[in-house]
Design an enzyme around this catalytic site. Structure first.
Site, PDB file in Angstrom:
ATOM      1  N   TYR A 200      -2.041  -1.294  10.227  1.00 31.59           N
ATOM      2  CA  TYR A 200      -2.063  -1.154   8.746  1.00 31.59           C
ATOM      3  C   TYR A 200      -0.730  -0.726   8.366  1.00 31.59           C
ATOM      4  O   TYR A 200      -0.150  -1.449   7.320  1.00 31.59           O
ATOM      5  CB  TYR A 200      -3.212  -0.394   8.133  1.00 31.59           C
ATOM      6  CG  TYR A 200      -3.454  -0.673   6.774  1.00 31.59           C
ATOM      7  CD1 TYR A 200      -4.140  -1.773   6.352  1.00 31.59           C
ATOM      8  CD2 TYR A 200      -2.808   0.172   5.847  1.00 31.59           C
ATOM      9  CE1 TYR A 200      -4.303  -1.898   4.945  1.00 31.59           C
ATOM     10  CE2 TYR A 200      -3.340   0.071   4.528  1.00 31.59           C
ATOM     11  CZ  TYR A 200      -3.972  -0.961   4.036  1.00 31.59           C
ATOM     12  OH  TYR A 200      -3.900  -1.050   2.764  1.00 31.59           O
TER      13      TYR A 200
ATOM     14  N   SER B  46       1.137  -1.290  -0.015  1.00 34.10           N
ATOM     15  CA  SER B  46      -0.033  -0.100  -0.066  1.00 34.10           C
ATOM     16  C   SER B  46       0.844   1.357   0.015  1.00 34.10           C
ATOM     17  O   SER B  46       2.121   1.124   0.451  1.00 34.10           O
ATOM     18  CB  SER B  46      -0.886   0.038   1.306  1.00 34.10           C
ATOM     19  OG  SER B  46      -1.593   1.149   1.392  1.00 34.10           O
TER      20      SER B  46
END
Length: 254
Positions: A157, A144
């Protein structure tokens, strides 16, 4: 078409959304695929059979839970038993949770690390021996933009996605002399059904105007085309690379 004919791919988190776009792109290129994920059985079967009908390849579904190492190993074994080999592995499964660090639930931290980072380790660990034996393999880890920059309230995350980049680089070094490449794609804002459901058109436009230098969301196909290329024989000299697909978003500390 046909650049991956005779190859077999496993894509985690691929019964819907962007992961499904990867699986369909592999099938379009001629590869058999193992799709993985949970959901409504009828919906999963529709997508699985649709891949076979649309692209004339074989597709099977693994319901492996990405928090359970034994089930992840069984998923790789399913691909090897069904197709004879797992040549391509895409680690795509991921979840998200948002909270300040002092309020972040421990169970959410554990789940995000397990699914977003540890599952990639377990899948790679299971797939590499067969790839080494055949002297050919492609591993593509989906991280990401949060693997490159930080964002408030996303401790687990961001930590997991940074870890995916490090895992990629280590495995790339360890397998480089065995005909295996290991690369990482950190996507930015990619249009998906989840984005459409959760964000209003007005908010999406605000993000595009204020957070994304190219002024728009990316399309799943723009990711899928790169994934297929990295899995192809032509990408054999790309190894240990981190290739952002984010419209320039990584330039911002968001």
């Amino acid at each position: 078409m046909g650049t991956l004919k005779g190859k077999n791919a496993v894509v985690t988190g691929s019964t819907s959304g962007i992961g499904l776009a990867y699986a369909r792109a592999f099938a379009r290129a001629g590869a058999n695929v193992v799709i993985n994920g949970m959901g409504v059985p009828a919906d999963i079967e529709r997508e699985r059979s649709g891949i076979e009908t649309d692209f004339k390849v074989r597709a099977v579904h693994s319901p492996a839970d990405m928090t359970k190492p034994a089930e992840i190993a069984e998923m790789i074994a399913l691909g090897e038993k069904t197709f004879g080999s797992v040549d391509i592995l895409v680690n795509n499964a991921g979840i998200q949770f948002v909270a300040p660090i002092e309020e972040f639930p421990i169970e959410k931290w554990d789940a995000i690390i397990a699914i977003n980072l540890s599952s990639a380790f377990h899948a790679i660990r299971a797939a590499v021996p067969g790839m080494k034996k055949r002297k050919w393999g492609r591993i593509i880890n989906i991280a990401s933009a949060h693997g490159l920059v930080a964002s408030q309230y996303k401790a687990a995350y961001v930590a997991a996605k940074h870890g995916v980049l490090g895992l990629t680089k280590v495995v790339a070094l360890e397998t480089a002399t065995h005909g295996i490449t290991v690369n990482c794609i950190p996507p930015g804002r990619i249009m998906s059904e989840q984005i459409r459901r959760n964000y209003t058109p007005q908010y999406r436009q605000w993000q595009a105007d204020n957070e994304i230098p190219v002024g728009r969301y990316g399309e799943p196909e723009e990711l899928a085309d790169l994934v297929v290329f990295l899995a192809s024989p032509r990408a054999g000299y790309i190894n240990g690379a981190v290739i952002p697909v984010d419209g320039g978003l990584r330039r911002y500390q968001f």
